[in-house]
Write a protein that holds these residues in place. Structure first.
Motif, PDB file in Angstrom:
ATOM      1  N   PRO A  23       0.799  -1.233   0.000  1.00 26.61           N
ATOM      2  CA  PRO A  23       0.000   0.000   0.000  1.00 26.61           C
ATOM      3  C   PRO A  23       0.830   1.280   0.000  1.00 26.61           C
ATOM      4  O   PRO A  23       0.294   2.347  -0.218  1.00 26.61           O
ATOM      5  CB  PRO A  23      -0.811  -0.101   1.295  1.00 26.61           C
ATOM      6  CG  PRO A  23      -0.793  -1.526   1.666  1.00 26.61           C
ATOM      7  CD  PRO A  23       0.491  -2.080   1.145  1.00 26.61           C
ATOM      8  N   VAL A  24       2.121   1.167   0.233  1.00 25.24           N
ATOM      9  CA  VAL A  24       2.971   2.357   0.206  1.00 25.24           C
ATOM     10  C   VAL A  24       3.077   2.899  -1.213  1.00 25.24           C
ATOM     11  O   VAL A  24       3.146   4.111  -1.424  1.00 25.24           O
ATOM     12  CB  VAL A  24       4.374   2.016   0.754  1.00 25.24           C
ATOM     13  CG1 VAL A  24       5.291   3.207   0.696  1.00 25.24           C
ATOM     14  CG2 VAL A  24       4.273   1.485   2.171  1.00 25.24           C
ATOM     15  N   LEU A  25       3.062   2.012  -2.199  1.00 28.87           N
ATOM     16  CA  LEU A  25       3.164   2.404  -3.605  1.00 28.87           C
ATOM     17  C   LEU A  25       1.789   2.326  -4.262  1.00 28.87           C
ATOM     18  O   LEU A  25       1.135   1.289  -4.191  1.00 28.87           O
ATOM     19  CB  LEU A  25       4.122   1.473  -4.348  1.00 28.87           C
ATOM     20  CG  LEU A  25       5.567   1.445  -3.875  1.00 28.87           C
ATOM     21  CD1 LEU A  25       6.322   0.340  -4.591  1.00 28.87           C
ATOM     22  CD2 LEU A  25       6.216   2.787  -4.128  1.00 28.87           C
ATOM     23  N   PRO A  26       1.361   3.374  -4.935  1.00 30.38           N
ATOM     24  CA  PRO A  26       0.085   3.308  -5.657  1.00 30.38           C
ATOM     25  C   PRO A  26       0.268   2.564  -6.981  1.00 30.38           C
ATOM     26  O   PRO A  26       0.743   3.129  -7.967  1.00 30.38           O
ATOM     27  CB  PRO A  26      -0.276   4.775  -5.871  1.00 30.38           C
ATOM     28  CG  PRO A  26       1.046   5.474  -5.884  1.00 30.38           C
ATOM     29  CD  PRO A  26       1.954   4.701  -4.975  1.00 30.38           C
ATOM     30  N   GLY A  27      -0.083   1.289  -7.004  1.00 29.80           N
ATOM     31  CA  GLY A  27       0.188   0.422  -8.150  1.00 29.80           C
ATOM     32  C   GLY A  27      -0.342   0.909  -9.491  1.00 29.80           C
ATOM     33  O   GLY A  27       0.433   1.177 -10.423  1.00 29.80           O
ATOM     34  N   PRO A  28      -1.669   1.024  -9.665  1.00 34.28           N
ATOM     35  CA  PRO A  28      -2.192   1.438 -10.977  1.00 34.28           C
ATOM     36  C   PRO A  28      -1.713   2.811 -11.451  1.00 34.28           C
ATOM     37  O   PRO A  28      -1.407   2.960 -12.639  1.00 34.28           O
ATOM     38  CB  PRO A  28      -3.708   1.386 -10.781  1.00 34.28           C
ATOM     39  CG  PRO A  28      -3.890   0.334  -9.749  1.00 34.28           C
ATOM     40  CD  PRO A  28      -2.736   0.508  -8.807  1.00 34.28           C
ATOM     41  N   PRO A  29      -1.613   3.838 -10.607  1.00 33.76           N
ATOM     42  CA  PRO A  29      -1.074   5.103 -11.119  1.00 33.76           C
ATOM     43  C   PRO A  29       0.369   4.994 -11.604  1.00 33.76           C
ATOM     44  O   PRO A  29       0.740   5.630 -12.599  1.00 33.76           O
ATOM     45  CB  PRO A  29      -1.187   6.058  -9.919  1.00 33.76           C
ATOM     46  CG  PRO A  29      -2.332   5.530  -9.142  1.00 33.76           C
ATOM     47  CD  PRO A  29      -2.217   4.044  -9.266  1.00 33.76           C
ATOM     48  N   ILE A  30       1.192   4.184 -10.936  1.00 36.69           N
ATOM     49  CA  ILE A  30       2.567   4.001 -11.402  1.00 36.69           C
ATOM     50  C   ILE A  30       2.567   3.253 -12.738  1.00 36.69           C
ATOM     51  O   ILE A  30       3.341   3.583 -13.642  1.00 36.69           O
ATOM     52  CB  ILE A  30       3.414   3.281 -10.343  1.00 36.69           C
ATOM     53  CG1 ILE A  30       3.605   4.182  -9.124  1.00 36.69           C
ATOM     54  CG2 ILE A  30       4.767   2.872 -10.900  1.00 36.69           C
ATOM     55  CD1 ILE A  30       4.298   3.525  -7.963  1.00 36.69           C
ATOM     56  N   SER A  31       1.690   2.261 -12.867  1.00 30.42           N
ATOM     57  CA  SER A  31       1.578   1.553 -14.149  1.00 30.42           C
ATOM     58  C   SER A  31       1.119   2.501 -15.246  1.00 30.42           C
ATOM     59  O   SER A  31       1.579   2.411 -16.389  1.00 30.42           O
ATOM     60  CB  SER A  31       0.599   0.383 -14.022  1.00 30.42           C
ATOM     61  OG  SER A  31       1.110  -0.601 -13.172  1.00 30.42           O
ATOM     62  N   TRP A  32       0.216   3.420 -14.910  1.00 27.97           N
ATOM     63  CA  TRP A  32      -0.246   4.386 -15.907  1.00 27.97           C
ATOM     64  C   TRP A  32       0.909   5.271 -16.370  1.00 27.97           C
ATOM     65  O   TRP A  32       0.992   5.617 -17.552  1.00 27.97           O
ATOM     66  CB  TRP A  32      -1.373   5.246 -15.343  1.00 27.97           C
ATOM     67  CG  TRP A  32      -1.875   6.219 -16.354  1.00 27.97           C
ATOM     68  CD1 TRP A  32      -2.765   5.977 -17.346  1.00 27.97           C
ATOM     69  CD2 TRP A  32      -1.461   7.580 -16.518  1.00 27.97           C
ATOM     70  NE1 TRP A  32      -2.945   7.107 -18.111  1.00 27.97           N
ATOM     71  CE2 TRP A  32      -2.156   8.097 -17.619  1.00 27.97           C
ATOM     72  CE3 TRP A  32      -0.581   8.402 -15.837  1.00 27.97           C
ATOM     73  CZ2 TRP A  32      -2.000   9.412 -18.056  1.00 27.97           C
ATOM     74  CZ3 TRP A  32      -0.418   9.700 -16.269  1.00 27.97           C
ATOM     75  CH2 TRP A  32      -1.134  10.200 -17.361  1.00 27.97           C
ATOM     76  N   ILE A  33       1.791   5.633 -15.465  1.00 24.01           N
ATOM     77  CA  ILE A  33       2.963   6.431 -15.848  1.00 24.01           C
ATOM     78  C   ILE A  33       3.811   5.660 -16.862  1.00 24.01           C
ATOM     79  O   ILE A  33       4.369   6.250 -17.794  1.00 24.01           O
ATOM     80  CB  ILE A  33       3.778   6.838 -14.606  1.00 24.01           C
ATOM     81  CG1 ILE A  33       2.982   7.859 -13.794  1.00 24.01           C
ATOM     82  CG2 ILE A  33       5.135   7.410 -14.983  1.00 24.01           C
ATOM     83  CD1 ILE A  33       3.571   8.185 -12.443  1.00 24.01           C
TER      84      ILE A  33
END
Length: 166
Positions: A23-33
């Motif tokens: 939960p520390v890393l926002p998975g889907p937003p990082i994938s979107w980047i």
């Protein structure tokens, strides 16, 4: 430049998948980047519809990631104390250095919150804490699925522009 953006985009995809479980890393937003970086390569024609739709989905998932555990607590009979306990437990669980604190925190927070609300009804408190855990697992699964879909989209975009990269 194309290879650099391709490599960094792929690294964002892998980080997004890992972030689905942490939960520390926002998975889907990082994938979107990662998808955005792929479209920023000079010879790839950007598809603004794909970028816009995937951005909206990533942001919705990021918001739901904090809402679903609290809703799970409420669905299983939790009070506002349990919902607040879930949210506080999630934050405390993220900040504590114990293994799996991000899973234990919301569960313990909901349990403590419900016990503060009604010290005598331990079964109801345990049921609400279980709802918090189920909500957390559901949001984690949802983030993982979206990150895998984004990885598949990443590979489709690379495949369609194969001649640019290789």
């Amino acid at each position: 430049m194309e290879y650099f953006l391709l490599f960094i985009g792929f690294a964002c995809m892998i980080t997004g998948i890992i972030g689905s479980f942490l939960p520390v890393l926002p998975g889907p937003p990082i994938s979107w980047i990662g998808i955005l970086l792929l479209y920023l390569t000079p010879n790839v024609t950007p598809n603004y519809w794909i970028l816009g739709i995937t951005l909206v989905i990533a942001l919705m998932i990021a918001i739901l990631d904090y809402v679903i555990p609290a809703k799970g607590t409420k669905r299983f009979g939790g009070s506002k104390y349990g919902i607040w306990g879930t949210n506080i437990g999630l934050i405390v669980g993220l900040l504590t250095p114990i293994p799996f604190g991000f899973i234990i925190g919301p569960f313990a927070g909901a349990l403590i919150g419900e016990l503060i609300y009604d010290k005598k009804d331990h079964n109801r408190a345990l049921k609400a804490a279980t709802g918090s855990l189920i909500g957390f697992l559901a949001s984690t699964f949802m983030k993982f699925v979206i990150s895998i879909v984004y990885l598949g989209l990443f590979f489709v975009i690379v495949w369609r522009n194969w001649e640019i990269y290789f």
